[in-house]
Design a protein around this motif. Structure first.
Motif, PDB file in Angstrom:
ATOM      1  N   TRP A 167       0.836  -1.205   0.000  1.00  0.00           N
ATOM      2  CA  TRP A 167       0.000   0.000   0.000  1.00  0.00           C
ATOM      3  C   TRP A 167       0.864   1.245   0.000  1.00  0.00           C
ATOM      4  CZ3 TRP A 167      -4.690  -1.037  -1.255  1.00  0.00           C
ATOM      5  CH2 TRP A 167      -5.725  -0.119  -1.064  1.00  0.00           C
ATOM      6  N   ARG A 168       0.203   2.390   0.023  1.00  0.00           N
ATOM      7  CA  ARG A 168       0.955   3.639   0.141  1.00  0.00           C
ATOM      8  C   ARG A 168       1.486   3.776   1.569  1.00  0.00           C
ATOM      9  NH1 ARG A 168      -4.439   5.099  -0.295  1.00  0.00           N
ATOM     10  NH2 ARG A 168      -5.353   6.089   1.541  1.00  0.00           N
ATOM     11  N   PRO A 189       5.335  -0.539   1.939  1.00  0.00           N
ATOM     12  CA  PRO A 189       4.874   0.639   1.195  1.00  0.00           C
ATOM     13  C   PRO A 189       5.421   0.645  -0.226  1.00  0.00           C
ATOM     14  CG  PRO A 189       6.616   1.248   2.734  1.00  0.00           C
ATOM     15  CD  PRO A 189       6.324  -0.195   2.977  1.00  0.00           C
ATOM     16  N   VAL A 190       4.534   0.815  -1.205  1.00  0.00           N
ATOM     17  CA  VAL A 190       4.968   0.879  -2.608  1.00  0.00           C
ATOM     18  C   VAL A 190       4.834   2.291  -3.162  1.00  0.00           C
ATOM     19  CG1 VAL A 190       4.477  -1.538  -3.089  1.00  0.00           C
ATOM     20  CG2 VAL A 190       2.669   0.155  -3.398  1.00  0.00           C
ATOM     21  N   VAL A 191       4.189   3.182  -2.391  1.00  0.00           N
ATOM     22  CA  VAL A 191       4.085   4.600  -2.748  1.00  0.00           C
ATOM     23  C   VAL A 191       4.295   5.404  -1.479  1.00  0.00           C
ATOM     24  CG1 VAL A 191       2.604   6.442  -3.618  1.00  0.00           C
ATOM     25  CG2 VAL A 191       2.461   4.169  -4.636  1.00  0.00           C
ATOM     26  N   ASP A 192       5.197   6.381  -1.518  1.00  0.00           N
ATOM     27  CA  ASP A 192       5.473   7.224  -0.361  1.00  0.00           C
ATOM     28  C   ASP A 192       4.793   8.573  -0.559  1.00  0.00           C
ATOM     29  OD1 ASP A 192       6.417   8.717   1.731  1.00  0.00           O
ATOM     30  OD2 ASP A 192       8.492   8.062   1.542  1.00  0.00           O
ATOM     31  N   TYR A 224      -2.830  -2.802  -4.193  1.00  0.00           N
ATOM     32  CA  TYR A 224      -3.394  -2.186  -5.387  1.00  0.00           C
ATOM     33  C   TYR A 224      -3.423  -3.223  -6.511  1.00  0.00           C
ATOM     34  CZ  TYR A 224      -2.289   2.239  -3.023  1.00  0.00           C
ATOM     35  OH  TYR A 224      -2.201   3.269  -2.130  1.00  0.00           O
ATOM     36  N   VAL A 225      -4.409  -3.135  -7.372  1.00  0.00           N
ATOM     37  CA  VAL A 225      -4.512  -4.067  -8.493  1.00  0.00           C
ATOM     38  C   VAL A 225      -3.241  -4.038  -9.333  1.00  0.00           C
ATOM     39  CG1 VAL A 225      -5.721  -4.539 -10.661  1.00  0.00           C
ATOM     40  CG2 VAL A 225      -7.031  -3.997  -8.601  1.00  0.00           C
ATOM     41  N   SER A 226      -2.753  -2.846  -9.655  1.00  0.00           N
ATOM     42  CA  SER A 226      -1.558  -2.727 -10.494  1.00  0.00           C
ATOM     43  C   SER A 226      -0.335  -3.339  -9.819  1.00  0.00           C
ATOM     44  CB  SER A 226      -1.293  -1.257 -10.831  1.00  0.00           C
ATOM     45  OG  SER A 226      -1.272  -0.460  -9.658  1.00  0.00           O
ATOM     46  N   THR A 227      -0.215  -3.161  -8.499  1.00  0.00           N
ATOM     47  CA  THR A 227       0.902  -3.745  -7.758  1.00  0.00           C
ATOM     48  C   THR A 227       0.829  -5.269  -7.790  1.00  0.00           C
ATOM     49  OG1 THR A 227       0.847  -1.840  -6.258  1.00  0.00           O
ATOM     50  CG2 THR A 227       2.111  -3.752  -5.549  1.00  0.00           C
ATOM     51  N   ARG A 239       9.507 -17.839 -11.216  1.00  0.00           N
ATOM     52  CA  ARG A 239       9.085 -19.014 -10.435  1.00  0.00           C
ATOM     53  C   ARG A 239       9.365 -18.820  -8.939  1.00  0.00           C
ATOM     54  NH1 ARG A 239      10.918 -24.110 -14.336  1.00  0.00           N
ATOM     55  NH2 ARG A 239       9.771 -23.394 -16.187  1.00  0.00           N
ATOM     56  N   ILE A 240       8.897 -17.711  -8.427  1.00  0.00           N
ATOM     57  CA  ILE A 240       9.118 -17.364  -7.024  1.00  0.00           C
ATOM     58  C   ILE A 240       8.188 -18.195  -6.136  1.00  0.00           C
ATOM     59  CG2 ILE A 240       8.953 -15.488  -5.333  1.00  0.00           C
ATOM     60  CD1 ILE A 240       9.588 -13.601  -7.716  1.00  0.00           C
ATOM     61  N   PRO A 241       8.712 -18.821  -5.086  1.00  0.00           N
ATOM     62  CA  PRO A 241       7.888 -19.677  -4.208  1.00  0.00           C
ATOM     63  C   PRO A 241       7.003 -18.856  -3.268  1.00  0.00           C
ATOM     64  CG  PRO A 241      10.135 -19.590  -3.386  1.00  0.00           C
ATOM     65  CD  PRO A 241      10.134 -18.821  -4.679  1.00  0.00           C
ATOM     66  N   LEU A 242       5.867 -18.428  -3.779  1.00  0.00           N
ATOM     67  CA  LEU A 242       4.929 -17.627  -2.997  1.00  0.00           C
ATOM     68  C   LEU A 242       3.562 -18.296  -3.096  1.00  0.00           C
ATOM     69  CD1 LEU A 242       5.191 -14.989  -1.375  1.00  0.00           C
ATOM     70  CD2 LEU A 242       4.398 -13.752  -3.389  1.00  0.00           C
ATOM     71  N   PHE A 243       3.001 -18.709  -1.931  1.00  0.00           N
ATOM     72  CA  PHE A 243       1.783 -19.520  -1.952  1.00  0.00           C
ATOM     73  C   PHE A 243       0.725 -18.974  -0.985  1.00  0.00           C
ATOM     74  CE2 PHE A 243       5.582 -22.179  -2.569  1.00  0.00           C
ATOM     75  CZ  PHE A 243       5.378 -22.568  -3.891  1.00  0.00           C
ATOM     76  N   PRO A 244       0.148 -17.809  -1.282  1.00  0.00           N
ATOM     77  CA  PRO A 244      -0.888 -17.258  -0.398  1.00  0.00           C
ATOM     78  C   PRO A 244      -2.175 -18.067  -0.472  1.00  0.00           C
ATOM     79  CG  PRO A 244      -0.744 -15.973  -2.411  1.00  0.00           C
ATOM     80  CD  PRO A 244       0.391 -16.963  -2.459  1.00  0.00           C
ATOM     81  N   GLU A 245      -2.977 -17.954   0.575  1.00  0.00           N
ATOM     82  CA  GLU A 245      -4.285 -18.615   0.588  1.00  0.00           C
ATOM     83  C   GLU A 245      -5.339 -17.762  -0.107  1.00  0.00           C
ATOM     84  OE1 GLU A 245      -5.313 -19.501   4.601  1.00  0.00           O
ATOM     85  OE2 GLU A 245      -3.544 -20.754   4.959  1.00  0.00           O
ATOM     86  N   ARG A 246      -5.157 -16.432  -0.029  1.00  0.00           N
ATOM     87  CA  ARG A 246      -6.103 -15.506  -0.650  1.00  0.00           C
ATOM     88  C   ARG A 246      -5.379 -14.225  -1.037  1.00  0.00           C
ATOM     89  NH1 ARG A 246     -11.264 -17.265   0.447  1.00  0.00           N
ATOM     90  NH2 ARG A 246     -11.354 -18.882   2.053  1.00  0.00           N
ATOM     91  N   ILE A 247      -5.892 -13.573  -2.086  1.00  0.00           N
ATOM     92  CA  ILE A 247      -5.380 -12.270  -2.499  1.00  0.00           C
ATOM     93  C   ILE A 247      -6.555 -11.309  -2.586  1.00  0.00           C
ATOM     94  CG2 ILE A 247      -4.400 -10.973  -4.436  1.00  0.00           C
ATOM     95  CD1 ILE A 247      -2.548 -13.298  -4.949  1.00  0.00           C
ATOM     96  N   ILE A 248      -6.378 -10.112  -2.018  1.00  0.00           N
ATOM     97  CA  ILE A 248      -7.432  -9.097  -2.020  1.00  0.00           C
ATOM     98  C   ILE A 248      -6.951  -7.909  -2.842  1.00  0.00           C
ATOM     99  CG2 ILE A 248      -8.863  -7.586  -0.597  1.00  0.00           C
ATOM    100  CD1 ILE A 248      -8.442  -9.602   1.708  1.00  0.00           C
ATOM    101  N   ALA A 249      -7.600  -7.681  -3.974  1.00  0.00           N
ATOM    102  CA  ALA A 249      -7.221  -6.605  -4.893  1.00  0.00           C
ATOM    103  C   ALA A 249      -8.127  -5.400  -4.672  1.00  0.00           C
ATOM    104  CB  ALA A 249      -7.323  -7.098  -6.337  1.00  0.00           C
ATOM    105  N   CYS A 250      -7.527  -4.218  -4.519  1.00  0.00           N
ATOM    106  CA  CYS A 250      -8.295  -3.023  -4.148  1.00  0.00           C
ATOM    107  C   CYS A 250      -7.901  -1.808  -4.975  1.00  0.00           C
ATOM    108  CB  CYS A 250      -8.053  -2.663  -2.679  1.00  0.00           C
ATOM    109  SG  CYS A 250      -8.147  -4.006  -1.519  1.00  0.00           S
ATOM    110  N   ALA A 251      -8.745  -0.778  -4.857  1.00  0.00           N
ATOM    111  CA  ALA A 251      -8.443   0.610  -5.238  1.00  0.00           C
ATOM    112  C   ALA A 251      -8.397   0.887  -6.735  1.00  0.00           C
ATOM    113  CB  ALA A 251      -7.124   1.070  -4.600  1.00  0.00           C
ATOM    114  N   GLU A 252      -8.338  -0.142  -7.567  1.00  0.00           N
ATOM    115  CA  GLU A 252      -8.269   0.050  -9.008  1.00  0.00           C
ATOM    116  C   GLU A 252      -9.124  -1.003  -9.709  1.00  0.00           C
ATOM    117  OE1 GLU A 252      -3.607   1.570  -8.838  1.00  0.00           O
ATOM    118  OE2 GLU A 252      -4.100  -0.447  -9.511  1.00  0.00           O
TER     119      GLU A 252
END
Length: 467
Positions: A167-168, A189-192, A224-227, A239-252
């Motif tokens: 997020w910001r 933070p991806v936006v300052d 953010y959706v774009s992020t 091929r990054i080992p990332l295994f979330p159970e859920r993703i919540i996309a917001c704001a866009e």
């Protein structure tokens, strides 16, 4: 080894226990909190009765205490006593962003004589091209908190889950700080907002973010959706080992193709959360469906046509929001600037959006592989009062065009502000970027009657190659 395993189980139990404590306390001591969850089992008729009572209450309060609403209701020839059914709301005037901005500047919308302000002053990011300041009183903030907790619970984001927020940059809440100490919350933070010049993500910053994500092993990722789209491309490419159970996309806006790609890469449910600074959360996708459940007990949501009347199902129209509880700065039939269409599906007592349009925000990739998200542009312009709307277009990796529409009566002020803006933006993006600036009287809508304030004309495949 047995002792180590026992200690890990004990630590896990303690984390789970303390993560649920705040939730349990709220549930025990706060009736509003319990009622919000109880309403999930209501009938459609019960929900509509509640909507009517809440609308009647806020309309009556605004008419009695806000000079702005007294003025526009008398001009339209409507009064609260004429509100007898839900459909009667269509008789009341629509509040546009321009109307709201003027009412704030003239100090007419506020009800401070009857309801002193003890809340939060905040600002929209300007996702419609013209940001504005909002005032949220304490009951409104509490209402939002309860609705947000419930919405995330409905999406399966429970207190004991490891949660990452992309997020910001902002100050964390007490609850987020507590969860962070328990090792259950990680904020990237991806936006300052305070130092937007350094917000562009270099390859080094992106690599650092990825390392943190892999190390934390998040179960829930929100961003953010774009992020999230950029993250999806990197996970797939490397091929990054990332295994979330859920993703919540917001704001866009979440395009269907991006949604499907995220599901294929992460093999988990993708939840689309619709809301904004003015009202959040408004709608969420649940149970693997693309339709969004509209939380009508949080805000009264309408979709209207060009005649400002309720739209038929599966026909796109403008979204209007009424905040039931913000008495200091009432928002009644407020046009948020997005477009949606009702679905013929329902989710319990709630109606559903088939789709929400109008929140399209592109990603800019600059020379050297730096990534700039759309929210950076909103932050550049949101505090410049002479700007009414803006539009930014990236023609090529090193070519950007900026179009600014002045606030009425502040054309000369915008010319003065532009000098400082040019220097600020050029310093941020670098001297190898050619930026064309132009002040225009008004900005046209894009294809499909949508307004895209940040747009890239670069092929997404070329963006991936740069990452």
């Amino acid at each position: 080894m047995k002792e180590l395993s026992a200690n890990n189980e004990k630590n896990s139990f303690l984390k789970d226990f303390f993560s649920w404590v705040p939730f349990g306390l709220f549930f025990l001591i706060d009736k509003d909190f319990r009622d919000a969850f109880e309403r999930l089992s209501w009938s459609k008729k019960q929900m509509e009765e509640l909507e009517f009572l809440r609308l009647k209450s806020i309309i009556s309060f605004a008419f009695e205490n806000s000079p702005f609403y007294q003025e526009i209701y008398k001009k339209a020839g409507v009064e609260p006593k004429g509100f007898k059914t839900l459909s009667d709301i269509q008789k009341f005037p629509i509040l546009t962003k321009k109307d709201l901005r003027l009412a704030i500047n003239e100090n007419k919308i506020f009800t401070q004589k009857k309801f002193p302000f003890l809340g939060l002053k905040t600002s929209t990011t300007g996702s419609s091209g013209n940001p504005l300041t909002l005032f949220l009183d304490f009951p409104c903030r509490k209402h939002r908190f309860i609705n947000t907790i419930r919405a995330f619970w409905m999406m399966g984001s429970f207190p004991e889950k490891r949660f990452v927020l992309l997020w910001r940059k902002k100050e964390l809440s007490f609850r987020q700080r507590l969860r962070s100490k328990l090792g259950l919350f990680y904020y990237i933070p991806v936006v300052d907002v305070m130092d937007v010049q350094k917000s562009a993500l270099t390859k080094e910053k992106i690599l650092n973010i990825l390392n943190k994500l892999v190390s934390f092993k998040p179960q829930i990722i929100r961003g953010y959706v774009s992020t999230l789209w950029v993250l999806t491309q990197l996970v797939k490419k490397y091929r990054i080992p990332l295994f979330p159970e859920r993703i919540i996309a917001c704001a866009e806006y979440l395009p269907q193709s991006w949604w499907q790609e995220m599901e294929e890469v992460f093999h988990c449910p993708i939840h689309n959360l619709y809301g904004g600074s003015e009202a959040s959360p408004v709608a969420i996708s649940l149970h693997g469906k693309k339709e969004l459940t509209v939380l009508q007990d949080s805000y009264f949501t309408e979709v209207v046509n060009s005649q400002n009347q309720w739209n038929e199902k599966e026909k796109a129209g403008r979204i209007l929001i009424t905040d039931y509880v913000n008495h200091y700065m009432p928002l009644i039939r407020y046009e948020v600037g997005d477009v949606a269409e009702w679905s013929d599906q329902e989710s319990g007592p709630f109606p559903c959006f088939k789709e929400v349009h109008g929140r399209i925000n592109d990603i800019f990739v600059l020379p050297g592989g730096k990534i700039l998200f759309s929210h950076n542009w909103h932050i550049y312009f949101r505090d410049v009062g002479s700007i009414f709307q803006f539009k930014v277009i990236q023609r090529d990796f090193d070519k950007i065009e900026v179009y600014l529409s002045p606030t009425e009566g502040e054309e000369k002020k915008l010319e003065e502000d532009l000098k400082q803006l040019k220097s600020k933006v050029q310093e941020s993006l670098g001297k190898d970027i050619k930026i064309k600036w132009e002040i225009v009287k008004h900005l046209e809508l894009d294809a499909g009657e949508k307004f895209r304030e940040v747009r890239s004309q670069i092929d997404p495949q070329k963006i991936i190659e740069k990452l």
